[in-house]
Design an enzyme around this catalytic site. Structure first.
Site, short mmCIF file in Angstrom:
data_model
loop_
_atom_site.label_atom_id
_atom_site.label_comp_id
_atom_site.label_asym_id
_atom_site.label_seq_id
_atom_site.Cartn_x
_atom_site.Cartn_y
_atom_site.Cartn_z
N ARG A 1 -36.59 -18.20 15.94
CA ARG A 1 -37.61 -17.84 15.26
C ARG A 1 -39.02 -18.56 15.27
O ARG A 1 -38.93 -19.68 15.11
CB ARG A 1 -37.23 -17.33 13.93
CG ARG A 1 -36.22 -16.04 13.87
CD ARG A 1 -35.75 -15.85 12.43
NE ARG A 1 -34.72 -14.79 12.40
CZ ARG A 1 -33.64 -14.90 12.59
NH1 ARG A 1 -33.18 -16.07 12.97
NH2 ARG A 1 -32.80 -13.69 12.87
N HIS B 1 -36.42 -15.00 19.53
CA HIS B 1 -35.89 -15.13 21.15
C HIS B 1 -36.97 -14.54 22.12
O HIS B 1 -36.39 -13.86 22.92
CB HIS B 1 -34.68 -14.37 20.90
CG HIS B 1 -33.17 -14.96 20.41
ND1 HIS B 1 -33.21 -16.36 19.84
CD2 HIS B 1 -32.38 -14.34 19.54
CE1 HIS B 1 -32.05 -16.52 19.26
NE2 HIS B 1 -31.62 -15.29 19.01
N HIS C 1 -26.88 -16.98 24.76
CA HIS C 1 -26.81 -16.67 23.66
C HIS C 1 -25.22 -16.11 23.61
O HIS C 1 -25.23 -14.93 23.16
CB HIS C 1 -27.77 -15.91 23.16
CG HIS C 1 -27.76 -15.38 21.80
ND1 HIS C 1 -26.75 -14.82 21.23
CD2 HIS C 1 -28.73 -15.45 20.64
CE1 HIS C 1 -26.99 -14.70 19.95
NE2 HIS C 1 -28.30 -15.23 19.60
N ASP D 1 -26.10 -18.59 9.70
CA ASP D 1 -27.03 -18.52 10.63
C ASP D 1 -28.13 -19.47 10.79
O ASP D 1 -29.11 -19.25 10.19
CB ASP D 1 -27.47 -16.77 10.45
CG ASP D 1 -28.32 -16.53 11.88
OD1 ASP D 1 -28.54 -17.33 12.90
OD2 ASP D 1 -29.12 -15.28 11.84
N GLU E 1 -25.77 -21.94 19.76
CA GLU E 1 -26.64 -22.09 20.41
C GLU E 1 -27.44 -23.43 20.41
O GLU E 1 -28.15 -23.72 19.50
CB GLU E 1 -27.92 -21.14 20.20
CG GLU E 1 -27.13 -19.70 20.16
CD GLU E 1 -27.90 -18.75 18.97
OE1 GLU E 1 -29.25 -18.45 19.30
OE2 GLU E 1 -27.37 -18.15 18.28
C1 GLA Z 1 -29.59 -15.77 16.66
C2 GLA Z 1 -30.45 -15.58 15.37
C3 GLA Z 1 -29.55 -14.62 14.36
C4 GLA Z 1 -29.53 -13.30 15.27
C5 GLA Z 1 -28.98 -13.54 16.61
C6 GLA Z 1 -28.90 -12.27 17.32
O1 GLA Z 1 -28.35 -16.47 16.30
O2 GLA Z 1 -30.57 -16.83 14.48
O3 GLA Z 1 -30.39 -14.37 13.49
O4 GLA Z 1 -30.67 -12.95 15.40
O5 GLA Z 1 -29.45 -14.79 17.16
O6 GLA Z 1 -28.48 -11.08 16.62
#
Ligand code: GLA
Length: 389
Positions: free
Chosen positions: A117, A142, A216, A288, A354
């Site tokens: 983000r 992304h 991803h 996350d 990632e």
């Molecule tokens: C990344 C983001 C998550 C989500 C995934 C895709 O991992 O950090 O919040 O958006 O991609 O869904």
């Protein structure tokens, strides 16, 4: 019925793949499964609405088989063997192109120009403010609504010594998705004779810009579509992570994982920590979060993590040059998507790891820089090593 159609499509595609492999690669059949250096095989995968053909490439080496789409550089499947030598596809995906275009949550995607983000889709570089498409609440995620995972890539196969793989290239034009500079990108997927999957990213620009490329893949080491990944064991070499606010933008703090659900310095299962009452887990509906890898930003890939599926014995180790690792426990999978072999994906049925620079770095002066200037070359490498125990 849509599900029947899907299965028919899959069977046809699988049959085409087998035929192409059998017809096109005497080398592969001579050496059998897992032989080194077999030539990548290409087959049609579908067409975009405007007629653009999309291909799927199959690369095999050392017991690992990778299938890659020219659409988004998508990892369509990744086969590795369990402790009894039985292969399974450990990457989530769809069996048809339309689903990738219409509703993919970045399954297997090559992510750019900026992984994760950027707050309010905005950053200022050398005094100029750039506005990006906002596609995740108030933020840009992304690369915006049409990032690199939704673009067509030029794909060239190669074999180099015992290695084999694919070179993906694309020039992202100045201003694409709001980012400055013509960005020439080259991403190499290599399979080594030891079955390692290596990703090398390279890029140059003609105007100062920001860049953060990643991959991803949604992993389930039990096999795609086999249910919850809660029992996987993760060991992650990171004593700190970057806590976030309610829209998942880092606060800027590098917080200790000690005595939090984020502590994976010793191997433990991933399901329970993603269910704790911790406020950070609440923001993300699970984990996350970006981890600050202990090894830091390195010129050569350094050790990041080991993830194990105890029942099948599959183990994946990751090494990277990147300073961060986004660990995502598949929180937003909600049973609405049907995967490659016709099974629904529910929350926690996969996880993503990632390798990256930290989220929102363009707005966080204390984070490692993601600025790329003319004359410089962006380079990043991430390695996935598969084994069993
Ligand atoms: C990344 C983001 C998550 C989500 C995934 C895709 O991992 O950090 O919040 O958006 O991609 O869904």
């Amino acid at each position: 019925m849509p599900s029947t159609t899907r299965r028919t499509v899959l069977t046809a595609a699988a049959a085409a793949g087998v035929t192409a492999a059998a017809a096109g690669t005497a080398h592969a059949s001579a050496h059998g499964h897992g032989a080194s250096g077999s030539r990548p095989v290409k087959e049609p995968f579908g067409r975009l609405a405007d007629g653009t053909p999309v291909h799927r490439w199959t690369v095999s080496n050392g017991g690992t088989t990778l299938k890659v789409l020219s659409y988004g550089g998508v990892i369509h499947s990744l086969e590795t063997a369990d402790r009894h030598g039985r292969p399974a596809n450990v990457a989530l995906g769809f069996d048809n192109l339309d689903d990738y275009v219409a509703k993919s949550p970045y399954f297997g995607g090559l992510i750019g120009r900026y992984g994760n983000r950027i707050a309010n889709g905005r950053f200022t570089l050398d005094g100029t403010t750039h506005q990006l498409p906002v596609n995740d609440g108030p933020n840009s995620l992304h690369g915006g609504d049409r990032g690199f995972d939704k673009r067509i890539w030029d794909v060239e196969p190669f074999t180099r010594g015992a290695d084999t793989g694919l070179i993906l290239t694309r020039t992202s034009p100045d201003g694409e998705a709001g980012y400055p500079g013509n960005l020439a990108v080259r991403v190499t997927y290599t399979l080594t004779p030891r079955g390692e999957w290596r990703i090398d990213y390279e890029a140059t620009t003609d105007r100062a810009t920001v860049i953060n490329l990643t991959s991803h893949t949604y992993f389930n080491l039990a096999g795609e579509g086999s249910g919850s990944t809660d029992g996987h064991l993760l060991e992650l070499a990171a004593a700190r992570y970057t806590p976030v606010g309610p829209t998942l933008i880092p606060t800027g703090e590098l917080a200790a994982v000690a005595r939090t659900p984020f502590d994976f310095r010793r191997a433990r299962t991933i399901g329970a920590p993603a269910r704790t009452a911790h406020e950070q887990v609440g923001f993300a509906k699970g984990i996350d979060h970006n981890y600050v890898l202990d090894k830091g930003l390195t010129a050569r890939p350094g050790y990041a993590l080991t993830i194990t599926h105890p029942e099948s014995g599959r183990v994946m180790k990751m090494y990277t040059t990147e300073p961060g690792m986004q660990f995502y426990t598949g929180n937003f999978l909600d049973g609405t998507l049907t995967g490659t072999t016709g099974r629904r994906y529910r929350q926690g049925d996969a996880f993503c790891l990632e390798a990256q620079h930290f989220p929102d770095s363009p707005n966080q002066p204390a984070f490692p820089s993601t600025v790329l200037r003319p004359g410089e070359t962006y380079r990043s490498t991430t390695l996935h090593a598969f084994s069993t125990r």
